[in-house]
Design a protein around this motif. Structure first.
Motif, PDB file in Angstrom:
ATOM      1  N   GLU A 133       8.327   5.943   1.234  1.00 34.45           N
ATOM      2  CA  GLU A 133       8.525   6.325   2.707  1.00 34.45           C
ATOM      3  C   GLU A 133       7.110   5.941   3.574  1.00 34.45           C
ATOM      4  N   ALA A 134       5.883   6.109   2.974  1.00 33.32           N
ATOM      5  CA  ALA A 134       4.854   5.982   3.668  1.00 33.32           C
ATOM      6  C   ALA A 134       4.659   4.626   4.151  1.00 33.32           C
ATOM      7  N   THR A 135       5.103   3.396   3.191  1.00 35.46           N
ATOM      8  CA  THR A 135       4.794   2.266   3.576  1.00 35.46           C
ATOM      9  C   THR A 135       4.966   1.920   4.921  1.00 35.46           C
ATOM     10  N   GLY A 136       4.121   1.274   5.615  1.00 31.35           N
ATOM     11  CA  GLY A 136       4.293   0.710   6.987  1.00 31.35           C
ATOM     12  C   GLY A 136       3.904   2.084   8.111  1.00 31.35           C
ATOM     13  N   THR A 137       3.415   3.095   7.465  1.00 36.97           N
ATOM     14  CA  THR A 137       3.077   4.209   8.501  1.00 36.97           C
ATOM     15  C   THR A 137       1.470   4.136   8.654  1.00 36.97           C
TER      16      THR A 137
ATOM     17  N   ILE B  25      -4.258   3.290   6.880  1.00 33.58           N
ATOM     18  CA  ILE B  25      -5.553   3.938   6.691  1.00 33.58           C
ATOM     19  C   ILE B  25      -5.906   3.912   5.245  1.00 33.58           C
ATOM     20  N   ALA B  26      -4.907   4.481   4.509  1.00 37.39           N
ATOM     21  CA  ALA B  26      -5.253   4.519   3.006  1.00 37.39           C
ATOM     22  C   ALA B  26      -5.402   3.122   2.175  1.00 37.39           C
TER      23      ALA B  26
END
Ligand SMILES: O=C(O)C(=O)C[C@]1(C(=O)O)C=C[C@@H](O)C=C1
Length: 91
Positions: free
Chosen positions: A7-11, A16-17
């Protein structure tokens, strides 16, 4: 390695990570290069001292400071001074 949930992909958090992982990898390489520079510098200094010279060679240091300043501006001079201190100690 940092893991990101699907879910975090593209956020922004994922971007930043990812960038921080690249920064950490670059820093590892920079530290390795600095350690390699210290070892090569020690060879030059030991060779000069063994042949009756001094540890420090000021005109060579001026060349190095100029190269870093030309490439990186004023902070480059400070960086070069720190590198030289790591390589030959304080003078
Ligand atoms: O190039 C040299 O003559 C060195 O001894 C190497 C080095 C350096 O680390 O760059 C270290 C000490 C000298 O004062 C100048 C430069």
């Amino acid at each position: 390695m940092t893991t990101t949930t699907p879910e975090a992909t593209g956020t922004p958090e994922a971007a930043i990570a990812d960038a921080r992982e690249r920064i950490d990898a670059l820093d590892d390489r920079i530290i390795g290069l600095i350690q390699e520079r210290m070892a090569v510098s020690a060879v030059v200094q030991q060779t000069r001292i063994a042949s009756g010279g001094r540890r420090v060679h000021l005109s060579r240091e001026m060349e190095i400071l100029g190269r870093y300043r030309d490439a990186l501006g004023k902070p480059g001079t400070g960086l070069a001074m720190t590198l030289l201190e790591l390589c030959r100690g304080r003078i």
